[in-house]
Design a protein around this motif. Sequence first.
Motif, PDB file in Angstrom:
ATOM      1  N   THR A  33     -30.332  34.440   1.941  1.00  0.00           N
ATOM      2  CA  THR A  33     -30.030  35.605   2.770  1.00  0.00           C
ATOM      3  C   THR A  33     -30.995  35.665   3.951  1.00  0.00           C
ATOM      4  O   THR A  33     -32.068  35.067   3.927  1.00  0.00           O
ATOM      5  N   GLY A  34     -30.594  36.400   4.976  1.00  0.00           N
ATOM      6  CA  GLY A  34     -31.467  36.604   6.122  1.00  0.00           C
ATOM      7  C   GLY A  34     -31.616  35.403   7.033  1.00  0.00           C
ATOM      8  O   GLY A  34     -32.623  35.285   7.724  1.00  0.00           O
ATOM      9  N   TRP A  36     -30.238  34.720   9.817  1.00  0.00           N
ATOM     10  CA  TRP A  36     -30.180  35.029  11.241  1.00  0.00           C
ATOM     11  C   TRP A  36     -31.184  36.111  11.642  1.00  0.00           C
ATOM     12  O   TRP A  36     -31.095  36.647  12.742  1.00  0.00           O
ATOM     13  N   GLN A  37     -32.132  36.435  10.809  1.00  0.00           N
ATOM     14  CA  GLN A  37     -33.041  37.539  11.082  1.00  0.00           C
ATOM     15  C   GLN A  37     -33.848  37.390  12.359  1.00  0.00           C
ATOM     16  O   GLN A  37     -34.165  38.376  12.996  1.00  0.00           O
ATOM     17  N   GLU A  43     -28.462  40.094  16.803  1.00  0.00           N
ATOM     18  CA  GLU A  43     -28.405  41.194  15.840  1.00  0.00           C
ATOM     19  C   GLU A  43     -28.045  42.501  16.534  1.00  0.00           C
ATOM     20  O   GLU A  43     -27.237  43.279  16.023  1.00  0.00           O
ATOM     21  N   TYR A 104     -24.374  41.627   6.540  1.00  0.00           N
ATOM     22  CA  TYR A 104     -25.458  42.191   5.729  1.00  0.00           C
ATOM     23  C   TYR A 104     -26.331  41.078   5.163  1.00  0.00           C
ATOM     24  O   TYR A 104     -27.559  41.147   5.199  1.00  0.00           O
ATOM     25  N   TYR A 107     -28.237  39.058   8.163  1.00  0.00           N
ATOM     26  CA  TYR A 107     -29.360  39.744   8.797  1.00  0.00           C
ATOM     27  C   TYR A 107     -30.205  40.546   7.815  1.00  0.00           C
ATOM     28  O   TYR A 107     -31.277  41.004   8.155  1.00  0.00           O
ATOM     29  N   HIS A 108     -29.696  40.764   6.648  1.00  0.00           N
ATOM     30  CA  HIS A 108     -30.360  41.560   5.611  1.00  0.00           C
ATOM     31  C   HIS A 108     -30.731  42.955   6.122  1.00  0.00           C
ATOM     32  O   HIS A 108     -31.840  43.451   5.910  1.00  0.00           O
ATOM     33  N   GLN A 109     -29.751  43.582   6.806  1.00  0.00           N
ATOM     34  CA  GLN A 109     -29.898  44.936   7.325  1.00  0.00           C
ATOM     35  C   GLN A 109     -28.905  45.845   6.606  1.00  0.00           C
ATOM     36  O   GLN A 109     -27.706  45.531   6.533  1.00  0.00           O
TER      37      GLN A 109
END
Length: 153
Positions: A33-34, A36-37, A43, A104, A107-109
């Motif tokens: 996960t994440g 593309w953070q 984002e 989600y 980006y883990h947002q």
Amino acid sequence: MKQVRNILMTTCWAFIVIALAAVAIFESETLPTGLWQGNANAEFFWRCAMEILTPLGVYLSLRLFRFKKIQADLFTFKTVALQRWGMVRLLLLLAPMLTNTLLYYMYHQTTYAYLAIISLLAMPFVYPTMQRCVDDVTPEEDAIEDRKEEQQA
């Protein structure tokens, strides 16, 4: 009518199953996960786009069959129009849900998770049951007369 309902139900459940499969894959850490953070510009773009598109898609999917032209199509062409406009209605709701689910995990947002949940919560209002399909292609006057006849019987 039953065939159209089956097509709409299959589409509905296919999107939900794909979203659940994505959740299972990411939660089991099969995919990380994440990823593309670090890209703040992308984002920002995705967040703005999905914060606009998701509520717009929910609103349009709930109101779509109230537009005069679409109602006329549904009452005139019944099954053909129901398949076309029913698919549009489901895609307006389910495409942002699936996109938000994937975003989600990319980006883990939590914003994307909440937007996906909003789309999923609106689903029961457009879920293609047989009664809803019949009601969607029946003019209001006919439906009112049918209810009066049922009450008198």
